[in-house]
Motif scaffolding. Structure first.
Motif, PDB file in Angstrom:
ATOM      1  N   HIS A  13     -29.589  27.046 -36.925  1.00 34.34           N
ATOM      2  CA  HIS A  13     -29.611  27.932 -36.112  1.00 34.34           C
ATOM      3  C   HIS A  13     -29.503  26.923 -34.933  1.00 34.34           C
ATOM      4  O   HIS A  13     -29.480  27.101 -33.525  1.00 34.34           O
ATOM      5  CB  HIS A  13     -30.794  29.224 -35.788  1.00 34.34           C
ATOM      6  N   ASP A  17     -27.522  25.813 -31.516  1.00 32.97           N
ATOM      7  CA  ASP A  17     -27.616  26.492 -30.458  1.00 32.97           C
ATOM      8  C   ASP A  17     -27.183  25.222 -29.260  1.00 32.97           C
ATOM      9  O   ASP A  17     -26.805  25.937 -28.466  1.00 32.97           O
ATOM     10  CB  ASP A  17     -29.234  27.488 -30.597  1.00 32.97           C
ATOM     11  N   GLU A  20     -24.411  25.599 -28.528  1.00 26.30           N
ATOM     12  CA  GLU A  20     -23.463  26.213 -28.214  1.00 26.30           C
ATOM     13  C   GLU A  20     -23.798  25.938 -27.053  1.00 26.30           C
ATOM     14  O   GLU A  20     -22.546  26.579 -26.190  1.00 26.30           O
ATOM     15  CB  GLU A  20     -23.873  27.203 -29.204  1.00 26.30           C
ATOM     16  N   GLU A  21     -24.657  25.359 -26.819  1.00 29.42           N
ATOM     17  CA  GLU A  21     -25.196  25.226 -25.302  1.00 29.42           C
ATOM     18  C   GLU A  21     -24.110  24.503 -24.569  1.00 29.42           C
ATOM     19  O   GLU A  21     -23.741  24.724 -23.224  1.00 29.42           O
ATOM     20  CB  GLU A  21     -26.450  24.995 -25.048  1.00 29.42           C
TER      21      GLU A  21
END
Length: 88
Positions: A13, A17, A20-21
């Protein structure tokens, strides 16, 4: 750390993340050069592989301290990568 399963989920996770950012930054800045963000993504994937290799190590004497050190390494690496993302 409650379990190895939760540690693996946490690694997935947190580093997911960050990737993804980077993708969000690329979408928000379409005319910007994406070499730096791609380098951050590559570094994040390498960190993910490295951490999971450590999680799956078999010849560990003190498992509790081993998994705590992995958690600390995850936090350190994540903070370093987040700083790089923020500097894009």
């Amino acid at each position: 750390m409650a379990s190895v399963k939760n540690l693996k989920k946490n690694i997935n996770h947190v580093l997911g993340d960050i990737i993804e950012e980077c993708y969000v930054w690329e979408l928000v800045n379409p005319e910007a050069d994406t070499k730096k963000s791609e380098a951050i993504i590559d570094e994040t994937i390498a960190a993910f592989d490295n951490l999971l290799d450590k999680v799956h190590a078999k010849d560990i004497e003190n498992k509790k301290s081993h998994f705590k050190s992995i958690q600390l390494e995850l936090e350190t690496k994540a903070n370093e990568l987040i700083t790089k993302v923020n500097n894009l």
